[in-house]
Scaffold this motif. Structure first.
Motif, short mmCIF file in Angstrom:
data_model
loop_
_atom_site.label_atom_id
_atom_site.label_comp_id
_atom_site.label_asym_id
_atom_site.label_seq_id
_atom_site.Cartn_x
_atom_site.Cartn_y
_atom_site.Cartn_z
N LYS A 35 15.42 25.14 2.18
CA LYS A 35 16.53 25.29 3.12
C LYS A 35 16.65 24.06 4.02
O LYS A 35 17.76 23.61 4.34
CB LYS A 35 16.31 26.55 3.98
CG LYS A 35 17.43 26.87 4.97
CD LYS A 35 18.68 27.35 4.24
CE LYS A 35 19.69 28.02 5.16
NZ LYS A 35 20.14 27.22 6.28
N MET A 36 15.52 23.46 4.41
CA MET A 36 15.54 22.23 5.20
C MET A 36 16.20 21.10 4.41
O MET A 36 16.98 20.32 4.95
CB MET A 36 14.12 21.83 5.61
CG MET A 36 13.48 22.77 6.61
SD MET A 36 11.76 22.26 6.95
CE MET A 36 11.27 23.52 8.14
N GLU A 50 18.43 21.47 2.03
CA GLU A 50 19.85 21.78 1.93
C GLU A 50 20.58 21.46 3.23
O GLU A 50 21.67 20.87 3.22
CB GLU A 50 20.04 23.26 1.57
CG GLU A 50 19.62 23.59 0.15
CD GLU A 50 19.78 25.06 -0.18
OE1 GLU A 50 20.40 25.38 -1.20
OE2 GLU A 50 19.29 25.92 0.60
N ASP A 51 20.00 21.85 4.34
CA ASP A 51 20.64 21.63 5.64
C ASP A 51 20.76 20.14 5.94
O ASP A 51 21.79 19.67 6.43
CB ASP A 51 19.85 22.33 6.76
CG ASP A 51 19.94 23.84 6.69
OD1 ASP A 51 20.79 24.34 5.93
OD2 ASP A 51 19.14 24.52 7.37
N ASN A 52 19.68 19.38 5.66
CA ASN A 52 19.71 17.93 5.89
C ASN A 52 20.78 17.27 5.05
O ASN A 52 21.54 16.43 5.52
CB ASN A 52 18.34 17.33 5.57
CG ASN A 52 18.35 15.81 5.58
OD1 ASN A 52 18.41 15.18 6.62
ND2 ASN A 52 18.29 15.22 4.39
N LYS A 63 24.36 18.04 6.19
CA LYS A 63 24.68 17.36 7.45
C LYS A 63 24.89 15.86 7.25
O LYS A 63 25.85 15.27 7.78
CB LYS A 63 23.55 17.60 8.45
CG LYS A 63 23.75 16.92 9.80
CD LYS A 63 22.56 17.18 10.71
CE LYS A 63 22.68 16.40 12.02
NZ LYS A 63 21.47 16.57 12.87
#
Length: 529
Positions: A504-505, A507-509, A512
């Motif tokens: 998830k980290m 994907e979020d990075n 963004k």
């Protein structure tokens, strides 16, 4: 007195101008001027004062019409106007008047087809020694026929900016004018700013010549010349794993990948010294000798012996030395087309496979992501590893849109059939916070060797659904169970939770930082469930 054209920059009436002095002469000059002292090994030792590392908030690129659309403007690449740049450059030139000036004329880029001439104009003899050893040094004939440089850099750590007047963030400024081919560094004595400004320049101009600039180390087989490159952030083992005694070291930090092969941008190395031990890193340990410049390593004033474990000045203690201080250096620093690319990560979450094979799209994904993770901080209550995402494994030095570099990498992987592996040198069987240990270095070395010699070509691979990569089921010299990240955890549910958290980290990075990246690259990344 020969001035070598420095008056063009407004440096008038210098006290003296010295060009391409030898390391012995520069060491003598630095000692005469009180810039440092000698260690018991003969190395010149300096302290750099307030700035003991790079100052990213003080780095600027001149926002001119010719480069505006090329630069990925933002927190890393800050714009400054030509007017402000010229005003500071003029003040630096005025500051240098009446002083001793030390010039080094050298080269960046070991392949003559792509070599750029850099003239470094220094206030300090010690910094001139540094860049003399870090760039590629001209022969006497090359120096006699040097002509005009492609790029000129003015370096004056003694000049302090006034942020309110000069329109910068502090007393230091590191500024590049790509159109005017001029670089100005002032207010900081940390020599890494000089080296990294050369990189930031090469990382822009090389893309115009179909050369992929890479923040990586590179080595090659001395017989077959089969070449490999290693990407990795600090602490991932890039220096350790590329310094293979059975292979020739092309370079340890920055290279170009041209249609002809890989070439080193530098002629030296800039190694960390913190906790340096002869048995762990003998090549670096023995390179700290006469001709080297040591920064911020604490030294006994009487015996002149180093205390490499002392971080009271900074953890970022450094030594700069010419690459030929390394016994197995490849000189000139050129190799063939890379057969293998290795991305190194030190996963403190303990969930990434120890080694996995990447498709072209996955390679582009992980190239722009540049992931590693650090141990939990020392603050109370902070028990989770801290992820780090550094675009292209060298975000501070890559001025253009990451997609430019990613596309170049993808094109080269397609063209040459180069294989890419993601190697996790971090924790296995649990997270760092849980008390698990890092993967044994001997196992990691065996995995890298298998990647380089083609041992994985006929081995079965399994797909990891969360990280969306393929990992081998066996490897010479490594127990099979050490290749299965999930299998090494006693608590499989805890592994699944941690793996999904890290995915998830990712994907979020990615969402963004790279909202406009092509769908096939996005889809090649981790998928949290």
């Amino acid at each position: 007195m020969e001035t070598y054209g420095i008056e063009k920059f407004g440096i008038l009436a210098p006290k003296a101008v010295y060009r391409n002095l030898t390391p012995a002469q520069l060491t003598e000059a630095a000692l005469r001027r009180g810039e440092g002292s000698l260690s018991n090994t003969g190395a010149l030792v300096v302290t750099t004062g307030k700035y003991t590392g790079r100052s990213p908030n003080d780095k600027f690129i001149v926002d001119s019409e010719g480069v505006h659309n090329d630069i990925a403007w933002g927190k890393v690449n800050r714009p400054i106007s030509r007017e402000k740049f010229d005003a500071i450059k003029g003040k630096v030139a005025a500051y240098l008047q009446g002083r001793e000036i030390f010039i080094f004329d050298g080269f960046a880029g070991a392949d003559p087809k792509y070599t750029k001439k850099f003239r470094i104009i220094n206030e300090l003899a010690s910094q001139n020694l540094f860049i003399h050893q870090l760039l590629i040094r001209p022969t006497a004939e090359e120096l006699a026929n040097y002509g005009e440089p492609d790029y000129t850099m003015l370096v004056a750590p003694g000049f302090k900016c006034d942020p309110e007047v000069d329109g910068v963030n502090s007393e230091a400024a590191i500024m590049i004018d790509y159109e005017a081919h001029t670089i100005v560094i002032c207010g900081s004595q940390y020599s890494g700013e000089i080296k990294k400004s050369v990189f930031s320049t090469m990382n822009y101009v090389m893309t115009k010549e179909n050369v992929l600039p890479m923040h990586c180390s590179a080595n090659m087989d001395p017989v077959t010349h089969e070449t490999a490159v290693f990407f990795g952030l600090s602490g991932t083992g890039k220096t350790t794993l590329s310094a293979d005694p059975g292979r020739k070291l092309i370079g340890d930090d920055e290279h170009g990948w041209s249609p002809d092969g890989v070439f080193n941008f530098e002629g030296g190395c800039y190694a960390k010294c913190i906790n340096l031990k002869e048995e762990n890193e003998p090549e670096i340990y023995h390179a700290i000798k006469f001709g080297s410049l040591v920064e911020n390593v604490v030294m006994d004033p009487e015996t002149r012996e180093f205390n490499f474990d002392d971080d009271s000045l900074t953890e970022n203690t450094r030594v700069g030395y010419p690459v030929d201080y390394i016994s197995n250096a490849q000189i000139p620093g050129e190799g063939g087309i890379p057969k293998v690319v290795i991305f190194l990560t030190a996963d403190a979450f303990g969930v990434l496979p120890p080694i996995s094979r990447l498709s072209k799209e996955a390679a582009m994904y992980h190239f722009v992501t540049g992931f590693t993770s650090k141990l939990a901080g020392t603050e109370r209550g902070v028990t989770e590893p801290q992820p780090t995402f550094s675009t292209l494994f060298g975000e501070p030095f890559m001025p253009m849109d990451p997609q430019v570099y990613a596309k170049m990498l993808g094109d080269k992987l397609d063209q040459y059939g180069t294989k890419v592996y993601l190697v996790n040198t971090g924790w296995a069987g649990g997270s760092a916070a849980s008390g698990a240990k890092r993967m044994k270095l001997s196992y990691t070395r065996a995995m890298v060797t298998a990647a380089l010699n083609g041992s994985f070509d006929n081995i079965e691979f399994k797909h990891h659904d969360v990280f969306n990569v393929d990992y081998p089921t066996s490897c010479p010299g490594v127990p099979d169970e050490k290749l299965d990240a999930r299998g090494m955890w006693e608590d499989k549910a805890a592994y699944d939770e941690q793996a999904n958290k890290l995915a998830k980290m990712f994907e979020d990075n990615f969402a963004k930082k790279y909202p406009n990246m092509a769908a096939e690259i996005v889809n090649a990344g981790p998928k949290a469930k």
